[in-house]
Design a protein around this motif. Structure first.
Motif, mmCIF file in Angstrom:
data_model
loop_
_atom_site.group_PDB
_atom_site.id
_atom_site.type_symbol
_atom_site.label_atom_id
_atom_site.label_comp_id
_atom_site.label_asym_id
_atom_site.label_seq_id
_atom_site.Cartn_x
_atom_site.Cartn_y
_atom_site.Cartn_z
ATOM 1 N N ALA A 193 3.197 -7.364 -3.361
ATOM 2 C CA ALA A 193 3.139 -8.189 -2.150
ATOM 3 C C ALA A 193 4.529 -8.724 -1.812
ATOM 4 O O ALA A 193 4.944 -8.740 -0.643
ATOM 5 C CB ALA A 193 2.139 -9.325 -2.326
ATOM 6 N N LEU A 194 5.274 -9.159 -2.817
ATOM 7 C CA LEU A 194 6.632 -9.666 -2.606
ATOM 8 C C LEU A 194 7.552 -8.556 -2.094
ATOM 9 O O LEU A 194 8.328 -8.760 -1.159
ATOM 10 C CB LEU A 194 7.190 -10.252 -3.906
ATOM 11 C CG LEU A 194 8.627 -10.745 -3.863
ATOM 12 C CD1 LEU A 194 8.793 -11.849 -2.829
ATOM 13 C CD2 LEU A 194 9.052 -11.220 -5.243
ATOM 14 N N VAL A 195 7.451 -7.378 -2.656
ATOM 15 C CA VAL A 195 8.265 -6.243 -2.211
ATOM 16 C C VAL A 195 7.980 -5.929 -0.747
ATOM 17 O O VAL A 195 8.902 -5.687 0.045
ATOM 18 C CB VAL A 195 8.003 -5.005 -3.096
ATOM 19 C CG1 VAL A 195 8.588 -3.742 -2.476
ATOM 20 C CG2 VAL A 195 8.554 -5.221 -4.492
ATOM 21 N N ARG A 196 6.727 -5.973 -0.368
ATOM 22 C CA ARG A 196 6.372 -5.680 1.029
ATOM 23 C C ARG A 196 6.949 -6.726 1.976
ATOM 24 O O ARG A 196 7.387 -6.393 3.080
ATOM 25 C CB ARG A 196 4.861 -5.575 1.162
ATOM 26 C CG ARG A 196 4.350 -4.293 0.522
ATOM 27 C CD ARG A 196 2.879 -4.118 0.702
ATOM 28 N NE ARG A 196 2.477 -2.819 0.168
ATOM 29 C CZ ARG A 196 1.292 -2.571 -0.342
ATOM 30 N NH1 ARG A 196 0.368 -3.525 -0.379
ATOM 31 N NH2 ARG A 196 1.004 -1.373 -0.802
ATOM 32 N N ILE A 197 6.957 -7.971 1.579
ATOM 33 C CA ILE A 197 7.557 -9.031 2.403
ATOM 34 C C ILE A 197 9.047 -8.763 2.575
ATOM 35 O O ILE A 197 9.585 -8.828 3.683
ATOM 36 C CB ILE A 197 7.325 -10.422 1.784
ATOM 37 C CG1 ILE A 197 5.846 -10.800 1.905
ATOM 38 C CG2 ILE A 197 8.214 -11.468 2.433
ATOM 39 C CD1 ILE A 197 5.464 -12.028 1.104
ATOM 40 N N ILE A 198 9.723 -8.435 1.493
ATOM 41 C CA ILE A 198 11.166 -8.174 1.554
ATOM 42 C C ILE A 198 11.453 -6.951 2.415
ATOM 43 O O ILE A 198 12.403 -6.937 3.198
ATOM 44 C CB ILE A 198 11.747 -8.032 0.129
ATOM 45 C CG1 ILE A 198 11.656 -9.376 -0.582
ATOM 46 C CG2 ILE A 198 13.185 -7.510 0.172
ATOM 47 C CD1 ILE A 198 11.944 -9.330 -2.060
ATOM 48 N N GLN A 199 10.619 -5.927 2.306
ATOM 49 C CA GLN A 199 10.803 -4.744 3.141
ATOM 50 C C GLN A 199 10.678 -5.091 4.626
ATOM 51 O O GLN A 199 11.470 -4.630 5.443
ATOM 52 C CB GLN A 199 9.780 -3.657 2.786
ATOM 53 C CG GLN A 199 10.072 -2.953 1.500
ATOM 54 C CD GLN A 199 8.968 -1.964 1.120
ATOM 55 O OE1 GLN A 199 7.790 -2.194 1.392
ATOM 56 N NE2 GLN A 199 9.359 -0.885 0.475
ATOM 57 N N ARG A 200 9.692 -5.910 4.962
ATOM 58 C CA ARG A 200 9.503 -6.304 6.372
ATOM 59 C C ARG A 200 10.710 -7.098 6.871
ATOM 60 O O ARG A 200 11.140 -6.920 8.006
ATOM 61 C CB ARG A 200 8.214 -7.108 6.532
ATOM 62 C CG ARG A 200 6.969 -6.254 6.498
ATOM 63 C CD ARG A 200 5.751 -6.978 7.048
ATOM 64 N NE ARG A 200 5.473 -8.234 6.381
ATOM 65 C CZ ARG A 200 4.621 -8.377 5.372
ATOM 66 N NH1 ARG A 200 3.961 -7.347 4.900
ATOM 67 N NH2 ARG A 200 4.411 -9.567 4.844
ATOM 68 N N ILE A 201 11.251 -7.953 6.027
ATOM 69 C CA ILE A 201 12.428 -8.728 6.418
ATOM 70 C C ILE A 201 13.603 -7.781 6.671
ATOM 71 O O ILE A 201 14.310 -7.918 7.668
ATOM 72 C CB ILE A 201 12.793 -9.771 5.334
ATOM 73 C CG1 ILE A 201 11.727 -10.876 5.299
ATOM 74 C CG2 ILE A 201 14.183 -10.344 5.566
ATOM 75 C CD1 ILE A 201 11.839 -11.785 4.111
ATOM 76 N N ASN A 202 13.807 -6.834 5.783
ATOM 77 C CA ASN A 202 14.929 -5.893 5.931
ATOM 78 C C ASN A 202 14.755 -4.986 7.142
ATOM 79 O O ASN A 202 15.729 -4.594 7.773
ATOM 80 C CB ASN A 202 15.119 -5.070 4.669
ATOM 81 C CG ASN A 202 15.791 -5.848 3.568
ATOM 82 O OD1 ASN A 202 16.576 -6.737 3.822
ATOM 83 N ND2 ASN A 202 15.465 -5.519 2.339
ATOM 84 N N GLU A 203 13.529 -4.624 7.468
ATOM 85 C CA GLU A 203 13.277 -3.769 8.633
ATOM 86 C C GLU A 203 13.575 -4.511 9.931
ATOM 87 O O GLU A 203 13.905 -3.894 10.933
ATOM 88 C CB GLU A 203 11.824 -3.281 8.631
ATOM 89 C CG GLU A 203 11.545 -2.259 7.556
ATOM 90 C CD GLU A 203 10.079 -1.967 7.374
ATOM 91 O OE1 GLU A 203 9.235 -2.574 8.077
ATOM 92 O OE2 GLU A 203 9.758 -1.133 6.524
ATOM 93 N N GLY A 204 13.498 -5.835 9.901
ATOM 94 C CA GLY A 204 13.743 -6.621 11.094
ATOM 95 C C GLY A 204 15.206 -6.810 11.414
ATOM 96 O O GLY A 204 15.559 -7.409 12.422
ATOM 97 N N LYS A 205 16.094 -6.348 10.585
ATOM 98 C CA LYS A 205 17.538 -6.540 10.801
ATOM 99 C C LYS A 205 18.120 -5.388 11.583
ATOM 100 O O LYS A 205 17.727 -4.307 11.521
ATOM 101 C CB LYS A 205 18.252 -6.688 9.456
ATOM 102 C CG LYS A 205 17.882 -7.958 8.789
ATOM 103 C CD LYS A 205 18.661 -8.108 7.510
ATOM 104 C CE LYS A 205 18.236 -9.411 6.834
ATOM 105 N NZ LYS A 205 18.859 -9.625 5.590
#
Length: 65
Positions: A53-65
Motif C-alpha cells: 500500500a505504501l509503495v502504491r502511494i509513493i508511485q502515485r506521488i511520483n507519477e504526478g510530477k
C-alpha cells in the motif's frame, strides 16, 4: 525530480497525514536477519500488504510530477 528543501518539506508534511501504518511483526525481524524481503517470505501477510500500500502511494506521488 526536485530536491528543493521547501518542496521536500511540503511533501513530507503531506505524507505524514496520509501514510498508512506498517505494524510490527516478528516476521519482519526474521526476514531482516535472514536477508529476505517480506514479499519473498509471505507476500500475503499483513506487513507485506501494508508495505505494498505504501509503495502504491509513493508511485502515485511520483507519477504526478
Amino acid at each position: 525530480m526536485t530536491t528543493d528543501p521547501s518542496y521536500v518539506d511540503f511533501v513530507l508534511e503531506q505524507l505524514e497525514s496520509v501514510l498508512p501504518a506498517i505494524h510490527r511483526s516478528e516476521l519482519l525481524k526474521t526476514c531482516s536477519q535472514a536477508g529476505w524481503t517480506i514479499f519473498e517470505t509471505d507476500p500475503l501477510c499483513r506487513a507485506a500488504k501494508e508495505y505494498l500500500a505504501l509503495v502504491r502511494i509513493i508511485q502515485r506521488i511520483n507519477e504526478g510530477k
